[in-house]
Write a protein that holds these residues in place. Structure first.
Motif, PDB file in Angstrom:
ATOM      1  N   GLY A  87     -10.241  -9.097  -5.356  1.00  0.00           N
ATOM      2  CA  GLY A  87     -10.120  -9.822  -4.107  1.00  0.00           C
ATOM      3  C   GLY A  87     -11.451 -10.369  -3.636  1.00  0.00           C
ATOM      4  O   GLY A  87     -11.568 -10.924  -2.553  1.00  0.00           O
TER       5      GLY A  87
ATOM      6  N   SER B  33      -7.514   1.078  10.321  1.00  0.00           N
ATOM      7  CA  SER B  33      -6.354   0.878   9.443  1.00  0.00           C
ATOM      8  C   SER B  33      -6.762   0.305   8.094  1.00  0.00           C
ATOM      9  O   SER B  33      -5.993   0.311   7.146  1.00  0.00           O
ATOM     10  CB  SER B  33      -5.345  -0.037  10.124  1.00  0.00           C
ATOM     11  N   ILE B  34      -7.977  -0.216   7.964  1.00  0.00           N
ATOM     12  CA  ILE B  34      -8.473  -0.661   6.664  1.00  0.00           C
ATOM     13  C   ILE B  34      -9.335   0.440   6.061  1.00  0.00           C
ATOM     14  O   ILE B  34      -9.194   0.799   4.883  1.00  0.00           O
ATOM     15  CB  ILE B  34      -9.335  -1.930   6.821  1.00  0.00           C
TER      16      ILE B  34
ATOM     17  N   LEU C 240     -17.425  -8.364   8.521  1.00  0.00           N
ATOM     18  CA  LEU C 240     -16.962  -9.470   9.352  1.00  0.00           C
ATOM     19  C   LEU C 240     -16.090  -9.049  10.523  1.00  0.00           C
ATOM     20  O   LEU C 240     -16.087  -9.711  11.556  1.00  0.00           O
ATOM     21  CB  LEU C 240     -16.209 -10.485   8.484  1.00  0.00           C
ATOM     22  N   ALA C 241     -15.335  -7.956  10.370  1.00  0.00           N
ATOM     23  CA  ALA C 241     -14.397  -7.613  11.425  1.00  0.00           C
ATOM     24  C   ALA C 241     -14.851  -6.429  12.270  1.00  0.00           C
ATOM     25  O   ALA C 241     -14.731  -6.442  13.471  1.00  0.00           O
ATOM     26  CB  ALA C 241     -13.023  -7.310  10.822  1.00  0.00           C
TER      27      ALA C 241
ATOM     28  N   GLN D 276     -15.556  -6.423   3.235  1.00  0.00           N
ATOM     29  CA  GLN D 276     -15.277  -7.653   3.983  1.00  0.00           C
ATOM     30  C   GLN D 276     -14.928  -7.333   5.434  1.00  0.00           C
ATOM     31  O   GLN D 276     -15.293  -8.063   6.349  1.00  0.00           O
ATOM     32  CB  GLN D 276     -14.147  -8.439   3.300  1.00  0.00           C
ATOM     33  N   THR D 277     -14.259  -6.203   5.621  1.00  0.00           N
ATOM     34  CA  THR D 277     -13.877  -5.835   6.985  1.00  0.00           C
ATOM     35  C   THR D 277     -15.071  -5.332   7.777  1.00  0.00           C
ATOM     36  O   THR D 277     -15.296  -5.752   8.906  1.00  0.00           O
ATOM     37  CB  THR D 277     -12.773  -4.768   6.941  1.00  0.00           C
TER      38      THR D 277
ATOM     39  N   ALA E  27     -12.296  -4.676   0.015  1.00  0.00           N
ATOM     40  CA  ALA E  27     -11.545  -4.767   1.277  1.00  0.00           C
ATOM     41  C   ALA E  27     -12.352  -4.158   2.419  1.00  0.00           C
ATOM     42  O   ALA E  27     -12.449  -4.723   3.508  1.00  0.00           O
ATOM     43  CB  ALA E  27     -10.201  -4.060   1.131  1.00  0.00           C
TER      44      ALA E  27
ATOM     45  N   VAL F  57     -12.464  -1.188  11.379  1.00  0.00           N
ATOM     46  CA  VAL F  57     -11.015  -1.209  11.541  1.00  0.00           C
ATOM     47  C   VAL F  57     -10.454   0.003  10.818  1.00  0.00           C
ATOM     48  O   VAL F  57     -10.458   0.060   9.597  1.00  0.00           O
ATOM     49  CB  VAL F  57     -10.428  -2.505  10.961  1.00  0.00           C
TER      50      VAL F  57
END
Lengths: 587, 382, 369
Positions: B314, B353-354, B347-348, B343-344, B340, B351
């Motif tokens: 990914g 849940s990730i 950038l996010a 990237q989270t 995964a 989280v």
């Protein structure tokens, strides 16, 4: 086998079998090995490459598991209780198990950590070990930068950081100069005498049997005998003779004697030959010496090697080598030297591998380059083959400059490299096909020569076998066959007999002699001192220089003062090196 | 073998052996330029190469513009193209020339305003003919999207100029979360860290372990009282440190050279990197245990870990759009979970849940690979 | 000369095919790559997971949503009713975008005040975000068109009529698969040639060859032939798989393709032999090949366009043979490009091949004799 008290036995193997699969073949490395080694003794395990020595060593230290049978070391089952065995047995594998990118001191520290030597006890132990091995000066040097002899001693020191009860040494003297070999044996003797250590050591070299209390002979995975070296040679008493004939080349005497019925073994020794007869054979001087003007025959003291050859011969039928009935090589160069080396130097960075070497080789001569690893003999050899340019000096082979020799000039050379370099994945026939094309053979001649090679070297039964699967002796034959396909005038042989058994070596030298008789010029490097006797002339090299040059006998005599007895080649070699080191230290 | 403290199993002995092995490995790393190169130089080169070389953001795309009958109206449309930073319009007189330009790859698209453009505009529906070079489907799609943007803007402007209202019934209001500039670098660089750590953790570890077999030093090690866990840990610890160093270096470059934001916590980054590194190291050990040969180990590491990390993680290609059976394979690749998370976290943010499910997956893989290496190592040769 | 080169080439083939390690190098990587790239490497999106947040019960809103539900690009995974539900869904990657229709949607639509559909998209993967936004616009545009026609609204003053040449459905696979032909050919050729000298050095047979009456050029040629033949065969095989397995059209002529392939092989062999003459061990050869391959693939336009790179890197790509071959491949596969349009791609490869082979020969002579 004499019955022995269990407490006195340090290694005991009972009916040990082991097979490996190599490709599609099943190799039976050990077939029913039975042996013991006694406490406080040096037990030697002698046999050629591939005889099963390393397999056995690895089983004793618990790194390999036998298919059947049992092995005990110091009373512990080496297979089931291997951690306990490893805690009390020191093992030095081939190539010494050193980290080449660590220094001497770092290697010692690592093994002290691994063996659990307490920190407080280390300094004293390291001092003892470096003193014993003479490594003190090199403690900051990378192990990879040590000479072969020094590596071997460091490897030994690493296995001795925590005094083991039993020491296993796997071929510790391979690739090591005679001087270092001698020093190693002195160290072993001291360890056994002073510390009561038991030592089990494997070796290729028959002359090292003399250092052992007991010798186990192993061949093709079977133990042929285990006794003290004296017992072996005693068995041969009355069967060894020396033949001398003034004015006849020793090689010619040897070649002649080797063909006489009832002669088991004939080797060149000094100015004559040494003959070993079959059981009950008595030499008839009139028949044996016919044609040899003024030859004399005298009984000789038996030695271990005679017994070894005797055992091997009784197992394998002798290989018949066709008489040198081939056409002689035409003389294209007149009587001038075929190989000329004049003040040649080779530098790598600021290190001189070869500094100022000069010699000449005449047509039909067998010329030897002797020396330890790193003496410069391989570098000289590679320069002569045109594989390496010289930094300075002149090299001429067959009248042309070795460096710029055109492809056509290389057609007259034959070359056989150290590792019998063949294409392992190609079959015997495919290798022969390739090398015959490489040397421009074509049509009927090509077919004839390939048939000749298969026939002469008894390779026909293996023609379609992968050459990687051949035994070392057969690989050596194939390599020589490939080098001879195009009937070269000059033959370059780099360590042609390393690792092969004594019979294969004898056979090999007989071929080389026959070739020299036809007028082929042979240049050979070797570290087997006794093989120097097969050369017409030789050069002893050390530290990039020639220490002595001449016929074997002259070289030996040059090493000792007038009036002293003629030394063996090994003694002469060590003396010459010591003298050279002495003269360098004083300047 | 006198006192119990002399037993090879004693804790002090174990500790001494382990420390000796770790120290040895570090000395070897420092002395071997190729290890240093793979651990520190290669990441820099890869980051620079990917950070700058791999970009999905098309700007200044050359397009051919053919206006059959220039007028104020056509000029107002083409003006939009000229002003757009996405386009680099080349005005050509005929469609034939434009087509040739596209075939010769001088233009990625053709925009044509026919001679009846002004006339049809008055009657309500003037076609703007767009021809896209679809060879590179992704760029083609982007170009179409950008053109649509120019067109929409022009419509609004036109409407405003003529005093009328906008006649578009439904408008889209886009809100791009996490990466409002839509820079592909912001998502590629974090993913790249996973690739780099695969390289150090698996490739380097597999090769150095195989080197010990090749050089015969493993035989010497095995013949000492050192136990298997000590030998494995002696490799794991130094290369873990090296991998962590490579990661920190990559993170620093991502933050300060490529200006990727780090919205999550550094702790989450470190925690997930630790788990991933353990899985990667375990895989490296496993490869070397099976192959025992540097050449084969190197190939297995490149084919078995580097390539999949590249394609199936990914990092570059969207996993959910892959066919089901390929998607199934991606679950076996540790890099998938780490990409995964990366990237989270970058950038996010943190989280849960990730982080949690992917973290658990990494943990399971680390335990699996390390456990398998332990189980498959024997103090035996052959 | 011909016979000696022939003997060398035959030997080289036998070694390559009989040595299980090199057999693996020739067979496994190509097909693994074909499989992985062919199926996995795609920028196309299917079934983008979306959530729908509709606050307007009106018919128009439902009609618009039906457009999303019927699109093959989207897959509705959740239906939400509060603003607070958006973030968890997107954060956890359960959905890539949320379509939000506000309560005033129907009213605005009827009042001809532009009705707004809010789209929240996860931008972590910027490309996926852009592509999916494109799909959203497609759905909205279609709705707008239908709505305007039904309501008898004046049409838009101008509309885009977009067509796509060479790849009408804009399928990534059509772009990637021809690229794989170049990629795999490069990998195989490089590995076959880069390891060949090192392998012989390790086994000691290289000295044997140098001592034999070969000229340096003959040895080099003997090493080049197997790489060329194997590269040619594998490339042809992969073209067949691309056309019949992946259904990528092949519109150009084979002669142009093979001209490009031959030049590409020559330049790849040149690079491989350069690595080969420098590498002492197979491992160094492998590492060298790897260090060349990674940048060569990235800077070739295989996955991402060269035009997007900064100018400096764009100049670097000029010495990359794969860059040119990829243009030829896509040209002959998709565009049916004739020979004369590809000349500009052919001569740089010839030049690169000439330079690398000459350098390899020079290094070879310098390092070996």
């Amino acid at each position: 086998m004499t019955p022995t008290e269990p407490a006195k036995v340090v290694i005991e193997a009972r009916d040990v079998h082991k097979s490996f699969s190599a490709g599609k073949r099943l190799v039976r490395a050990l077939r029913g090995v039975e042996l013991i080694a006694r406490r406080g003794e040096v037990t030697g395990l002698i046999g050629p490459d591939g005889s099963g020595k390393t397999t056995l060593m690895r089983m004793i230290i618990g790194l390999l598991v036998p298919d059947s049978g049992t092995i005990h070391a110091l009373g512990r089952d080496a297979t089931r209780d291997s951690l306990a065995v490893q805690a009390v047995v020191g093992y030095m594998p081939q190539r010494f198990g050193l980290y080449e990118d660590l220094t001497v001191q770092e290697n010692l520290e690592l093994y002290a950590d691994l063996q659990g030597v307490p920190r407080g006890a280390r300094l004293e132990r390291f001092q003892e070990l470096t003193h014993m091995t003479g490594l003190g000066r090199f403690s900051g040097r990378l192990a990879g930068r040590l000479s072969g002899g020094m590596k071997q001693k460091l490897g030994l020191a690493c296995t001795l950081v925590r005094t083991p009860e039993l020491l296993l040494l796997d071929e510790p003297t391979v690739g090591v100069d005679p001087q270092s070999r001698r020093e190693l044996w002195a160290i072993i003797d001291r360890l056994v005498r002073d510390d009561g250590l038991s030592v089990f050591v494997s070796t290729l070299y028959l002359d090292e049997a003399e250092h052992c209390d007991r010798v186990v002979i192993i061949h093709e995975g079977e133990v042929l005998g285990q006794d003290s070296p004296g017992v072996y040679s005693e068995r041969m008493r009355g069967r060894a003779w020396t033949v001398m004939a003034a004015g006849v080349k020793p090689r010619a005497i040897q070649a002649r004697l080797a063909r006489v019925d009832g002669v088991l073994d004939a080797v060149v020794q000094g100015d004559g030959a040494r003959v070993v007869g079959e059981v009950g054979w008595t030499p008839e001087p009139s028949r044996l010496l016919a044609g040899l003007e003024g030859a004399t025959l005298a009984p000789a003291a038996p030695r271990f090697e005679d017994a070894f050859i005797d055992m091997l011969r009784s197992r394998a039928a002798g290989v018949e080598i066709a008489a040198p009935g081939e056409r002689p090589i035409p003389n294209r160069h007149g009587d001038g030297p075929v190989i000329e080396v004049e003040d040649v130097q080779r530098r790598f960075g600021d290190f001189y591998a070869v500094k100022g070497v000069t010699f000449q080789v005449a047509r039909g001569e067998v010329f030897g380059l002797l020396g330890a690893n790193g003496a410069g003999k391989s570098t000289t050899f590679r320069m002569l083959c045109g594989l390496l340019p010289a930094t300075a000096g002149r090299l001429r082979v067959a009248g042309v400059d070795a460096r710029t020799a055109a492809a056509t000039a290389r057609e007259r050379l034959g070359y056989m490299s150290q590792k019998f370099s063949l294409y392992g994945y190609l079959s015997v026939r495919q290798n022969l096909n390739f090398f015959s094309s490489a040397y421009g053979l074509a049509g009927a001649r090509r077919g004839d020569r390939i048939r000749w090679a298969l026939d002469q070297f008894q390779l026909a039964p293996y023609a379609d076998a992968q050459s990687a699967d051949l035994s070392l002796g057969y690989k050596q034959r194939l390599a020589l066959a490939c080098a001879l396909l195009h009937e070269p005038e000059i033959l370059f042989l780099d360590e042609p007999t390393s690792g092969v058994d004594p019979l294969a070596r004898r056979e090999f030298w007989r071929r080389i002699n026959a070739l020299a008789e036809q007028g082929v010029t042979v240049l050979v490097t070797t570290h087997f001192m006794e093989e120097a006797e097969y050369c017409d002339r030789l050069a002893i090299m050390a530290a990039g220089k020639i220490l002595a040059l001449g016929a074997p006998r002259d070289v030996k005599r040059s090493a000792v003062a007038a009036g002293e007895a003629e030394p063996t080649m090994e003694d002469a070699f060590i003396r010459l090196i010591e003298r050279d080191q002495g003269s360098r230290d004083t300047t | 073998m006198k006192a119990s403290a002399d037993l090879p199993m004693g804790f002090a002995r174990r500790w001494m052996r382990l420390r000796g092995l770790v120290r040895k490995e570090f000395v070897q790393i420092m002395r071997d330029p190729s290890s240093i190169a793979i651990a520190f130089l290669l990441p820099v080169i890869l980051l620079l190469l990917f950070g700058y070389g791999v970009s999905l953001d098309a700007e200044h795309v050359a397009i051919a513009v053919v206006v059959d009958q220039p007028s104020d109206l056509t000029a107002s449309f083409t003006g939009g193209l000229v002003r757009s930073r996405y386009f680099n319009p080349i005005f050509l007189p005929t469609m034939a020339e434009a087509e040739r330009a596209m075939r010769e790859r001088r233009a990625s698209a053709i925009v044509r305003l026919r001679s009846d453009f002004a006339e049809k505009r008055l009657r309500g529906s003037a076609p703007i003919q767009v021809v896209i070079n679809g060879t590179d489907a992704n760029t083609g799609r982007l170009v179409a999207g950008y053109l649509e943007g120019v067109w929409t803007a022009w419509l609004v402007e036109e409407a405003r100029a003529s005093g009328g209202s906008v006649v578009v019934p439904v408008e889209v209001e886009e809100r791009v979360w996490f990466n409002s500039r839509i820079r592909s670098r912001d998502f590629l660089v974090p993913g790249l860290i996973a690739i780099i750590m695969t390289l150090i953790g698996t490739l380097l570890t597999a090769m150095v372990m195989a080197r010990e077999w090749e050089r015969g030093t493993m035989e010497a090690l095995l013949s000492t009282p050192a136990a298997i866990p000590e030998i494995l840990l002696g490799k794991l610890i130094p290369y873990f440190v090296l991998g962590a160093g490579g990661m920190l270096q990559s993170v620093a470059m991502a933050l300060w050279l490529f200006e990727v934001p780090l919205r999550g916590s550094f702790l989450a980054l470190l925690g997930s990197a630790t788990l991933f590194l353990l899985a990667a190291l375990g895989l490296g050990l496993l490869i070397s245990i099976v192959s025992k040969n540097q050449f084969v180990a190197g190939q297995a590491a490149i084919l078995g870990t580097f390539l999949p990390a590249f394609i199936l993680s990914g990092f570059l290609f969207d996993i959910s759009s892959m066919p089901a059976f390929v998607r199934g394979i991606t679950y076996l690749i540790p890099a998938r979970y780490f990409v995964a998370i990366l990237q989270t976290v970058f950038l996010a943010g943190n989280v849960r849940s990730i982080l949690i499910p992917n973290g658990i997956a990494l943990f399971v893989m680390a335990v699996l690979f390390l456990g398998l290496s332990r189980l498959m190592s024997r103090k035996r040769l052959g | 000369m011909a016979r000696r080169v022939w003997a060398l080439a035959i030997k080289e083939f036998l070694v390559l095919l009989k040595d299980p390690r090199s057999r693996v190098v020739i067979i496994v990587p190509p097909f693994l790559q074909l499989f992985v790239f062919g199926f996995a490497a795609s920028f196309d999106l299917n079934d983008v997971p979306i959530a729908i947040y509709c606050e307007d019960p009106g018919v128009d809103a439902q009609e618009l949503l039906a457009g999303f539900r019927h699109s093959r690009h989207f897959d509705e995974r959740a239906r939400i009713t509060r603003d607070a539900e958006i973030a968890p869904l997107i954060d956890s990657k359960q959905v890539l975008l949320v379509i939000h229709i506000g309560p005033r949607f129907s009213r605005d639509l009827r009042l001809r005040a532009p009705a707004v559909v809010q789209v929240v998209v996860d931008g972590r993967d910027s490309n996926t975000a852009l592509v999916s936004l494109g799909y959203v616009h497609g759905v909205i545009n279609r709705f707008n068109g239908e709505f305007a026609a039904r309501e008898g609204l004046p049409g838009l003053p101008a509309r885009l009529e977009t067509r796509s040449w060479f790849n009408p459905n804009l399928e990534s696979r059509w772009f990637i698969v021809p690229g794989i032909v170049g990629l795999i050919t490069l990998v195989v050729t490089l590995l076959v040639t880069a390891l060949s000298v090192a392998r012989e050095r390790e086994q000691g047979t290289f000295d044997q060859t140098l001592v034999a009456p070969f000229r340096a050029g003959e040895i080099l040629l003997g090493k080049a032939v197997p790489g060329f033949v194997i590269g040619l065969c594998e490339a042809s095989l992969i073209v067949l798989i691309a056309v019949f397995g992946f259904g990528v059209p092949f519109l150009g002529d084979l002669a142009t393709f093979y001209a490009g392939l031959a030049l590409f092989l020559i330049s790849a062999i040149g690079v491989g032999l350069m690595i080969s003459s420098l590498a002492v061990t197979q491992q160094q050869g492998l590492l060298g090949a790897f260090l060349f391959l990674v940048p060569a693939v990235i800077l070739s336009g295989f996955a991402t366009p060269i035009a997007n790179m900064p100018p400096f890197l764009r100049y670097v790509t000029l010495i990359n043979p794969l860059r040119y071959f990829l243009v030829i491949l896509r040209g002959v596969f998709l565009e049916g490009a004739p020979f004369h349009l590809l000349i500009d791609q052919l001569w740089p490869m010839a030049l690169i091949g000439g330079v690398t082979l000459t350098t390899a020969a020079w290094l070879f002579r310098k390092r070996s004799v």
